[in-house]
Every structure is written in structure tokens, then in C-alpha cells.
Design an enzyme around this catalytic site. Structure first.
Site, PDB file in Angstrom:
ATOM      1  N   TYR A  98       0.717  -1.375   0.074  1.00  0.00           N
ATOM      2  CA  TYR A  98      -0.097   0.112  -0.005  1.00  0.00           C
ATOM      3  C   TYR A  98       0.955   1.419  -0.004  1.00  0.00           C
ATOM      4  O   TYR A  98       1.907   1.159   0.748  1.00  0.00           O
ATOM      5  CB  TYR A  98      -0.986  -0.079   1.001  1.00  0.00           C
ATOM      6  CG  TYR A  98      -2.024  -1.071   1.041  1.00  0.00           C
ATOM      7  CD1 TYR A  98      -3.005  -0.819   0.197  1.00  0.00           C
ATOM      8  CD2 TYR A  98      -2.183  -1.927   1.960  1.00  0.00           C
ATOM      9  CE1 TYR A  98      -3.984  -1.800   0.172  1.00  0.00           C
ATOM     10  CE2 TYR A  98      -3.152  -3.060   2.038  1.00  0.00           C
ATOM     11  CZ  TYR A  98      -4.235  -2.837   0.987  1.00  0.00           C
ATOM     12  OH  TYR A  98      -4.992  -3.699   0.803  1.00  0.00           O
ATOM     13  N   ASN A 136      -9.837  -3.778  -8.801  1.00  0.00           N
ATOM     14  CA  ASN A 136      -8.794  -3.063  -8.501  1.00  0.00           C
ATOM     15  C   ASN A 136      -7.653  -3.249  -9.804  1.00  0.00           C
ATOM     16  O   ASN A 136      -6.597  -3.863  -9.784  1.00  0.00           O
ATOM     17  CB  ASN A 136      -7.881  -3.388  -7.263  1.00  0.00           C
ATOM     18  CG  ASN A 136      -6.665  -2.279  -6.924  1.00  0.00           C
ATOM     19  OD1 ASN A 136      -6.606  -1.578  -7.795  1.00  0.00           O
ATOM     20  ND2 ASN A 136      -6.207  -2.556  -5.710  1.00  0.00           N
ATOM     21  N   TYR A 143       0.817  -5.885 -11.265  1.00  0.00           N
ATOM     22  CA  TYR A 143       1.318  -7.176 -11.093  1.00  0.00           C
ATOM     23  C   TYR A 143       1.733  -7.730 -12.452  1.00  0.00           C
ATOM     24  O   TYR A 143       2.720  -8.521 -12.533  1.00  0.00           O
ATOM     25  CB  TYR A 143       0.736  -8.004 -10.121  1.00  0.00           C
ATOM     26  CG  TYR A 143       0.378  -7.376  -8.962  1.00  0.00           C
ATOM     27  CD1 TYR A 143       1.721  -7.367  -7.952  1.00  0.00           C
ATOM     28  CD2 TYR A 143      -0.728  -6.925  -8.103  1.00  0.00           C
ATOM     29  CE1 TYR A 143       1.892  -6.953  -6.728  1.00  0.00           C
ATOM     30  CE2 TYR A 143      -0.476  -6.446  -6.700  1.00  0.00           C
ATOM     31  CZ  TYR A 143       0.684  -6.461  -6.006  1.00  0.00           C
ATOM     32  OH  TYR A 143       0.765  -5.928  -4.555  1.00  0.00           O
ATOM     33  N   LYS A 145       2.565  -6.285 -15.229  1.00  0.00           N
ATOM     34  CA  LYS A 145       3.638  -5.704 -15.576  1.00  0.00           C
ATOM     35  C   LYS A 145       4.965  -6.063 -15.014  1.00  0.00           C
ATOM     36  O   LYS A 145       5.933  -6.464 -15.869  1.00  0.00           O
ATOM     37  CB  LYS A 145       3.576  -4.086 -15.409  1.00  0.00           C
ATOM     38  CG  LYS A 145       4.682  -3.330 -16.018  1.00  0.00           C
ATOM     39  CD  LYS A 145       4.534  -2.046 -15.453  1.00  0.00           C
ATOM     40  CE  LYS A 145       5.161  -1.854 -14.170  1.00  0.00           C
ATOM     41  NZ  LYS A 145       5.344  -0.736 -13.519  1.00  0.00           N
TER      42      LYS A 145
END
Length: 175
Positions: A98, A136, A143, A145
Site C-alpha cells: 500500500y 482494482n 502485477y 507488468k
């Protein structure tokens, strides 16, 4: 690009961990969830007792991303029995990455992710895995990528709402 320092989180950092956990969770998910479900989740998952238990678990680690003295994000990784699902001794779970919204797009998430990969390699993990909310797209794209592929789905309870997480994994190359 922001100058980012990584620091392992200890019990003396618990207040900062609680603050960054709550703030980033709200910034990330409040728009797509009810206030009641958000409040219930925050009260269950980010209490001092829960965070103390996670911080003292030898199979979990937290790392802050710092810009100057300000905590701007964090990662939580799990191995062994601390993993939320797979519990594979040859795997490392990224349970949370985060970042404060104001630092989106400034490579903070990438630095935290790279930290998790380095730790996975140090622990001789064969792969990393995680669950990411199907609603999301920003995280899913991040992820993908980085080479993660979908392998399953599971239910994540946010308050009273059952949500679907996409489970993703990344095989680590052997050096």
C-alpha cells in the site's frame, strides 16, 4: 521520482504502521465499498493487538517506504505458516503493498515490490504469490507488468461483503 528509503518495521513502529495501514486502505478501497464494511474491516484488521501479533510472527515481515522521515507506503510479506492460504514452504506471499495516494505513480510500489522479490530470493523461494481484488485494475496491471500470472480466485471478506480476489503468482528464476 522520490528518494525512497526502505526500513524494516519493528514493534516500536507500530503506531506508524497502524496509521499508514488505515490511511492507505481507506484511500484505496473506500470508493468501492460501504462505510460500514470499511469500518468493520479497519476495526478487525488494524487494531494494535492484531498488528502486534503480525509483527511478532517470525514468518511475517513489514517494510516501510520512507521519503525523508515520512512513511509513504509499506509492504507485508509472509512465508511458511503465516501465508494466508497456500502455506507452501517454497513460496513467499505478498499480503499487502500500500502506498499513500499522493505518491501514486512515483515508483514507491515498485520499490516495495522489488524489496519483496529480493527477500524471496534470499529465502530461496521458488515463487511469489498474492491475491488482488478483481475490481482494482491499477494493482492487477502493476502485477501483470511485473510478470505475475493469474492462477486461481478466492473470496476475501470485507466486513459483510464477500469479494473475489484474483490470485496471481510469479515464478522466480534460479540464479
Amino acid at each position: 521520482m522520490v528518494a525512497i528509503e526502505i526500513k524494516k518495521v519493528g514493534l516500536t513502529d507500530i503506531r506508524q504502521l497502524q496509521e499508514i495501514s488505515r490511511q492507505t486502505f481507506i484511500e484505496t478501497f473506500a470508493g468501492g465499498n460501504t462505510e460500514e464494511n470499511m469500518q468493520k474491516y479497519l476495526e478487525e484488521c488494524f487494531t494494535m493487538d492484531k498488528l502486534t501479533s503480525e509483527l511478532t510472527n517470525p514468518d511475517s515481515e513489514f517494510y516501510f517506504a520512507l521519503s525523508g522521515n515520512k512513511v509513504i507506503g509499506y509492504v507485508k510479506i509472509n512465508f511458511g505458516q503465516a501465508q494466508t492460504e497456500l502455506k507452501d514452504q517454497k513460496a513467499l506471499e505478498i499480503e499487502r503493498i500500500y502506498v499513500l495516494k499522493e505518491f501514486y505513480g512515483k515508483k514507491v510500489g515498485q520499490v516495495l515490490y522489488d524489496t519483496a522479490v529480493e527477500i524471496a530470493k534470499l529465502k530461496s523461494a521458488d515463487y511469489l504469490w498474492l491475491g488482488v481484488w478483481e475490481e482494482n485494475p491499477r494493482a492487477i496491471n502493476f502485477y501483470k507488468k511485473n510478470g505475475f500470472v493469474e492462477f486461481d480466485k478466492h473470496i476475501f471478506k470485507l466486513g459483510n461483503d464477500e469479494q473475489t480476489d484474483i490470485m496471481m503468482k510469479l515464478q522466480l528464476g534460479k540464479n
